[in-house]
Design a protein around this motif. Structure first.
Motif, PDB file in Angstrom:
ATOM      1  N   CYS D 221       0.725  -1.398  -0.143  1.00 35.57           N
ATOM      2  CA  CYS D 221       0.105   0.009   0.127  1.00 35.57           C
ATOM      3  C   CYS D 221       0.918   1.387  -0.058  1.00 35.57           C
ATOM      4  O   CYS D 221       1.984   1.360   0.954  1.00 35.57           O
ATOM      5  CB  CYS D 221      -0.900   0.080   1.254  1.00 35.57           C
ATOM      6  N   HIS D 222       0.473   1.984  -0.933  1.00 30.00           N
ATOM      7  CA  HIS D 222       1.342   3.439  -0.962  1.00 30.00           C
ATOM      8  C   HIS D 222       0.243   4.537  -0.385  1.00 30.00           C
ATOM      9  O   HIS D 222      -0.887   4.662  -0.934  1.00 30.00           O
ATOM     10  CB  HIS D 222       1.851   3.781  -2.156  1.00 30.00           C
ATOM     11  N   ILE D 223       0.719   5.459   0.144  1.00 34.14           N
ATOM     12  CA  ILE D 223       0.082   6.710   0.438  1.00 34.14           C
ATOM     13  C   ILE D 223       0.796   8.127  -0.073  1.00 34.14           C
ATOM     14  O   ILE D 223       1.917   7.846   0.402  1.00 34.14           O
ATOM     15  CB  ILE D 223      -0.226   6.940   1.874  1.00 34.14           C
ATOM     16  N   ASN D 224       0.244   8.900  -0.658  1.00 33.65           N
ATOM     17  CA  ASN D 224       0.874   9.932  -1.056  1.00 33.65           C
ATOM     18  C   ASN D 224       0.127  11.304  -0.368  1.00 33.65           C
ATOM     19  O   ASN D 224      -1.194  11.172  -0.430  1.00 33.65           O
ATOM     20  CB  ASN D 224       1.240  10.421  -2.331  1.00 33.65           C
ATOM     21  N   ASN D 225       0.548  12.336   0.390  1.00 33.11           N
ATOM     22  CA  ASN D 225      -0.049  13.442   0.978  1.00 33.11           C
ATOM     23  C   ASN D 225       0.520  14.723   0.539  1.00 33.11           C
ATOM     24  O   ASN D 225       2.039  14.537   0.422  1.00 33.11           O
ATOM     25  CB  ASN D 225       0.234  13.282   2.533  1.00 33.11           C
ATOM     26  N   SER D 226      -0.099  15.933   0.346  1.00 35.23           N
ATOM     27  CA  SER D 226       0.308  17.013   0.214  1.00 35.23           C
ATOM     28  C   SER D 226      -0.570  18.026   0.740  1.00 35.23           C
ATOM     29  O   SER D 226      -1.752  17.614   0.847  1.00 35.23           O
ATOM     30  CB  SER D 226       0.652  17.231  -1.316  1.00 35.23           C
ATOM     31  N   ARG D 227      -0.007  19.079   1.643  1.00 35.32           N
ATOM     32  CA  ARG D 227      -0.680  20.089   2.188  1.00 35.32           C
ATOM     33  C   ARG D 227      -1.106  21.197   1.031  1.00 35.32           C
ATOM     34  O   ARG D 227      -1.631  22.237   1.327  1.00 35.32           O
ATOM     35  CB  ARG D 227       0.104  20.805   3.146  1.00 35.32           C
ATOM     36  N   ARG D 228      -0.895  20.873  -0.352  1.00 36.78           N
ATOM     37  CA  ARG D 228      -1.112  21.838  -1.132  1.00 36.78           C
ATOM     38  C   ARG D 228      -2.021  21.122  -2.533  1.00 36.78           C
ATOM     39  O   ARG D 228      -1.201  20.003  -3.280  1.00 36.78           O
ATOM     40  CB  ARG D 228      -0.287  22.564  -1.788  1.00 36.78           C
ATOM     41  N   ALA D 229      -2.948  21.481  -3.157  1.00 34.16           N
ATOM     42  CA  ALA D 229      -3.385  20.893  -4.534  1.00 34.16           C
ATOM     43  C   ALA D 229      -4.180  22.388  -4.895  1.00 34.16           C
ATOM     44  O   ALA D 229      -5.345  22.449  -4.359  1.00 34.16           O
ATOM     45  CB  ALA D 229      -4.422  19.892  -4.105  1.00 34.16           C
ATOM     46  N   ALA D 230      -3.563  22.674  -6.082  1.00 35.38           N
ATOM     47  CA  ALA D 230      -4.210  24.044  -6.400  1.00 35.38           C
ATOM     48  C   ALA D 230      -5.803  23.891  -7.069  1.00 35.38           C
ATOM     49  O   ALA D 230      -6.392  24.913  -7.337  1.00 35.38           O
ATOM     50  CB  ALA D 230      -3.359  24.425  -7.781  1.00 35.38           C
ATOM     51  N   TYR D 231      -5.774  22.567  -7.342  1.00 37.57           N
ATOM     52  CA  TYR D 231      -7.417  22.005  -7.753  1.00 37.57           C
ATOM     53  C   TYR D 231      -8.238  21.822  -6.811  1.00 37.57           C
ATOM     54  O   TYR D 231      -9.472  21.123  -7.194  1.00 37.57           O
ATOM     55  CB  TYR D 231      -7.135  21.045  -8.836  1.00 37.57           C
ATOM     56  N   GLY D 232      -8.134  21.729  -5.512  1.00 35.40           N
ATOM     57  CA  GLY D 232      -8.980  21.407  -4.468  1.00 35.40           C
ATOM     58  C   GLY D 232      -8.618  20.101  -3.883  1.00 35.40           C
ATOM     59  O   GLY D 232      -7.447  19.668  -3.825  1.00 35.40           O
ATOM     60  N   TYR D 233      -9.469  19.705  -3.134  1.00 37.87           N
ATOM     61  CA  TYR D 233      -9.331  18.527  -2.220  1.00 37.87           C
ATOM     62  C   TYR D 233      -9.157  17.335  -3.054  1.00 37.87           C
ATOM     63  O   TYR D 233     -10.210  17.030  -3.670  1.00 37.87           O
ATOM     64  CB  TYR D 233     -10.546  18.307  -1.333  1.00 37.87           C
ATOM     65  N   ASP D 234      -8.012  16.525  -2.747  1.00 38.03           N
ATOM     66  CA  ASP D 234      -7.779  15.434  -3.896  1.00 38.03           C
ATOM     67  C   ASP D 234      -7.800  14.149  -3.115  1.00 38.03           C
ATOM     68  O   ASP D 234      -6.993  13.940  -2.432  1.00 38.03           O
ATOM     69  CB  ASP D 234      -6.508  15.445  -4.694  1.00 38.03           C
ATOM     70  N   GLN D 235      -8.701  13.463  -3.221  1.00 33.87           N
ATOM     71  CA  GLN D 235      -9.042  12.242  -2.276  1.00 33.87           C
ATOM     72  C   GLN D 235      -9.175  11.023  -3.075  1.00 33.87           C
ATOM     73  O   GLN D 235     -10.474  10.771  -3.562  1.00 33.87           O
ATOM     74  CB  GLN D 235     -10.338  12.598  -1.522  1.00 33.87           C
ATOM     75  N   ARG D 236      -8.300  10.254  -3.411  1.00 25.16           N
ATOM     76  CA  ARG D 236      -8.633   9.197  -4.376  1.00 25.16           C
ATOM     77  C   ARG D 236      -8.005   7.951  -3.817  1.00 25.16           C
ATOM     78  O   ARG D 236      -7.081   7.684  -3.484  1.00 25.16           O
ATOM     79  CB  ARG D 236      -8.029   9.312  -5.919  1.00 25.16           C
ATOM     80  N   ILE D 237      -8.528   6.802  -4.187  1.00 24.74           N
ATOM     81  CA  ILE D 237      -7.994   5.336  -4.058  1.00 24.74           C
ATOM     82  C   ILE D 237      -7.950   4.669  -5.232  1.00 24.74           C
ATOM     83  O   ILE D 237      -8.933   4.606  -6.055  1.00 24.74           O
ATOM     84  CB  ILE D 237      -8.639   4.642  -2.798  1.00 24.74           C
ATOM     85  N   GLU D 238      -6.924   3.802  -5.487  1.00 29.96           N
ATOM     86  CA  GLU D 238      -6.843   2.736  -6.544  1.00 29.96           C
ATOM     87  C   GLU D 238      -6.376   1.507  -5.879  1.00 29.96           C
ATOM     88  O   GLU D 238      -5.485   1.349  -5.060  1.00 29.96           O
ATOM     89  CB  GLU D 238      -5.901   2.985  -7.438  1.00 29.96           C
TER      90      GLU D 238
END
Lengths: 328, 328, 328, 328
Positions: D221-238
């Motif tokens: 399992c990989h998780i990536n986080n950032s405190r910044r997304a110019a396009y809004g809240y990015d919440q995805r799972i594959e």
């Protein structure tokens, strides 16, 4: 502001819920010929059951919601107007256009606010398309393509009393066309077939229809309807202008995609109008209440209701004659 | 198998390339009134420049490609047929339907294979839609919506000699409609406007058009055309049947998506027909060669070319009269 | 310019085709231990079969393509360089990094152009993502997520000689990471499992792997690999920056969508590398020829090949030790 | 069933609304150190303001909602449990894992139901992905990729008291990972950078992080986080399995697409958690009430809260040491 509601069906429950959530209004009375339904809805929203005449006589009632069966609309509109009530009425005004026109005239004379429930104007996706068009994103609008398909046909018995596909189903699309085009159609051609359910054909109606309209400035609009869509409620609009195209797509219950050996699949569209247009039903009634509270004009008027009926009548005539019908 | 090619323009170069890559054929001659163009194309593909009469007289030439200007098609078709050559001809057969019918009759009498270049039938996406329809994925086809929009209008001077929107642009969509519907239209209604370029209107043509057709079994088909699409070449088909919908979408140059403050953006569609239909141009000529080599019937015949012209004529008539035109 | 090609397999045929289509080069010789394969490829492209020594001795040969088996790469690279030939070589340089470094040194000393076939850098979608990143569309690049999954595992016997997942499969992704990041990783962590085929585990390799890299400026990059994807070849990149995200998606054979009772479905991704990367194979060799003709530096050098191997080695070490490996 | 609610902030208002809409429960009391906020929320939902001790002493109160600041959670959990109240508590249990474990032990001894507000488990899209995985659509789950990015960073002052990125932001993703994987991670590696806001780095935290976890059976399992997304809240799972891939995509406010000269654009994702997870906040509290009424176990327990904290602690340790951390 105090409300009374005629009708106790599915849409009445939706509207009742919206009213009870609004801080500045209360639902006082529910009126329905089926006593049990009236009692159930009244209880759910903390209202009382009563009869129509009491509502009209009651000076404390400011506004009425007409969510009863289509054949009662004209009469309730007339009496509510004469009693000085503000009115929210589900479409259509009446299946007979001349009766609808008479009612519109009475509403006008009585000077009461009257809002016709063309719910699709309040759908977030169609509203956004309309806003973007208005803001000039596609420049001058040139063409419109409206796709509107029900998941499955109603019983043939319904078709007999509903006024037929053009008056009961396409009337929503005709209203959308007028709203999006921003000008009146001057010419309309319609044709149709019975491809889905032979009983609909035997009842004298079509279940599949294509229409083309043209406005005075030459804008073109196509509408396609079907009483069948194996994949759910198909409600889409494409607006073409000099700077590009705006498309309003269907809504889905979730954003899950499955990619497997058979392909790359997202959910099919929401099943039918209650699922797709629930936010629109909420927003149209909130808007009605808000325009009343602010003393503003309703967004969708009884004149809009009459014009949509006239277009539906013209479709029926065009399909019979094989000619485009001129509208003045 | 040895080929001669009439014409030395853009499409001639595409077809020349396809021929030279096929292991079993050779391009021997190129014929064009502009000597320089003929020389250039001949040189590119290792062929010789010659004149039409020499080709017809040359027993070694098995087949001809007619990619010259529209006004030469009928004459070259006739002479090629009488010379016993197999023929691949770009659409249209002729702008005059009765002349086109005469040519079709001559082709029939001469018994030569004749393939009309309705390239869209060979587009991978449209082909896949057609295959899936044929395999029954949507069950019985009920309705068709064809969207076909050019990126920008041709000069008004072209419109005057091209036969107009219905005969030069929509003719491709009318052929697609016939191919997809799988049965002949019996009724057609057309209307149009001049919304893009006033000079096109002054030249007596429209630049925006909507059409509805109906077949004997009641299938409905809508076509919308525009001479303008700010976003490129818009070529889409929706086929609706009892079990669902098939949609053919536009093609893009890459699959990059940019998600930023302004939204979530993929590339716009490919610019125009050479970009979008390059694989189709390749595949149609490969198919022509393959059917010749196997002695099979061409996929798109001169009769298809004549039928599409008849539909375009009916559109022109319907737009003039405001009535649906019956086709027998 | 005259070429000789070592190898006569699938990729050799692809490269041979590209060479024959280029107006300024010719393929003169094909060399392969399997005489039949060499004959077949030579015949297809109008070349002669010969042996390696004759090529090196032949002053007329300007350049060689090394598309033979991995274990021959280093030797052929060395001999070609010493013979003064320009070289295009399929990855990897060698499975042994120190041998690869030695070869790189020899290449450098001989001063011949050497292009390593990292084909993905020439994929239109990845190229477009890279261009948009370079043009500043997402501002400073912060994170990268690379998804790379094969449709099905190779035989375990292959895994034994291929150098394992990190050296034979992920090496492409490690090169993409370096290319996209625009700076060298300074730290790498890798882990893996055998989830797809137990025989791969028995052969001492993993078939599923996750990697994280960090560059000196703190950019983060994740790569995930699997030897199995039921839906075809999954080749995607997401690049995150201060102004947004760029996503490179998979390619499909057509743009048909089917919407039915089960959902809304487009085609699955193209099956494997020959389908997905055919345009990339064409473009990389065109670029190699063009850089040679213009006397420019190759885009993907032998140093890139060595660096990718070093990263693969570090992955193997990290997986063994459970620690991030520092790179200088 | 009667409820008291600790806290009077944004989430308290959301939960208050949900409670008042449930037919079988009532919100009796609101407790908050800011008297004005408490009054306002109490008034909105027809409740009274009181203090914590009165609630614990009041036998009529069946359940409490803990929506107050993080530093009060552990204490209120303990006291509520000792007072025999059913508990719904926002995450985290406490920033200190050993304190959280102690509280979990007390909850267990007291035998009260305790539900931790891991709202994402109730998001319709993630729920649908989970359901489809459970129904076997992708067969055995092999890999998971979780992308989770906030639109913009919190003030550095918040970072100092929040416990840092792993404990305040990634903790949600760590819980999602555990929930989706269906088995416990046995190994975790984390790394991070400060790329978004230098003040966050000066406060001793990272604003960009990548994690890899492995379970006992080898799932990755990989998780990536950032405190910044110019396009809004990015919440995805594959989620990748033997039979395919399930992807959970972002939600948008409408389904309008604009196709113009710049590309083909849909709306960007919803802005932040209140927009995206509003349905999830509603559904988690409805579920809490429903499980209480039916005497069932909560879906997300205090043990889940403790486990997520332990994983966050392990991330911090791994980032410091550059080694994967073993979990037992």
């Amino acid at each position: 502001m105090k409300f009374a509601m005629f009708g106790a069906g599915r849409i009445a429950r939706v509207h009742g819920q919206t009213l009870t959530e609004h801080p500045d209004v209360s639902l006082e009375f529910v009126i329905d010929p089926v006593a049990e339904a009236a009692e159930s809805v009244a209880k759910e929203f903390g209202a009382q059951v009563t009869d129509a005449e009491s509502v009209f006589a009651n000076k404390d009632i400011d506004a009425v919601l007409i969510c009863s069966s289509t054949d009662t609309h004209a009469d309730l509109l007339e009496k509510s107007a004469r009693a000085g009530k503000a009115i929210f009425c589900e479409k259509p005004v009446d299946l007979d256009t001349s009766r609808a026109k008479d009612v519109a005239q009475i509403i006008k004379e009585c000077g009461v606010p009257c809002f016709i429930g063309f719910n699709r104007r309040f759908d977030p996706t169609f509203q956004s398309l309309w806003d973007q068009k208005k803001e000039g994103r596609i420049g001058n609008l040139e063409q419109l393509v409206i796709t509107s398909r029900d998941p499955s046909p109603p019983p043939a018995s319904y078709v007999k009393v509903s006024g037929g596909l053009f008056r009961d189903m396409m009337i929503h699309d005709l209203d959308m066309a007028r709203w999006m085009l921003g000008e009146e159609p001057v010419e309309i051609f319609a044709t149709g077939s019975c491809l889905v359910d032979p009983e609909i054909g035997e009842a004298g109606d079509v279940d599949s229809a294509h229409v083309i309209m043209k406005t005075a400035s030459g804008k073109l609009c196509h509408i396609n309807n079907s009483r069948r869509a194996a994949y759910g409620y198909d409600q889409r609009i494409e607006a073409f202008g000099e700077k590009g195209m705006l498309q309003a797509g269907n809504h889905r219950a979730s954003e899950v995609r499955f990619v497997g050996d058979e392909g790359d699949t997202i959910e099919k569209p929401l099943f039918f109008f209650l699922e797709r247009y629930m936010p629109a039903y909420r927003r149209e009634l909130q808007e009605f209440v808000d325009t009343l509270l602010k003393g503003q004009e309703p967004t969708a008027t009884i004149e809009d209701g009459v014009r949509a009926l006239e277009l539906a009548d013209a479709c029926v005539e065009s399909m019979k004659t094989g000619k485009a019908v001129r509208l003045d």
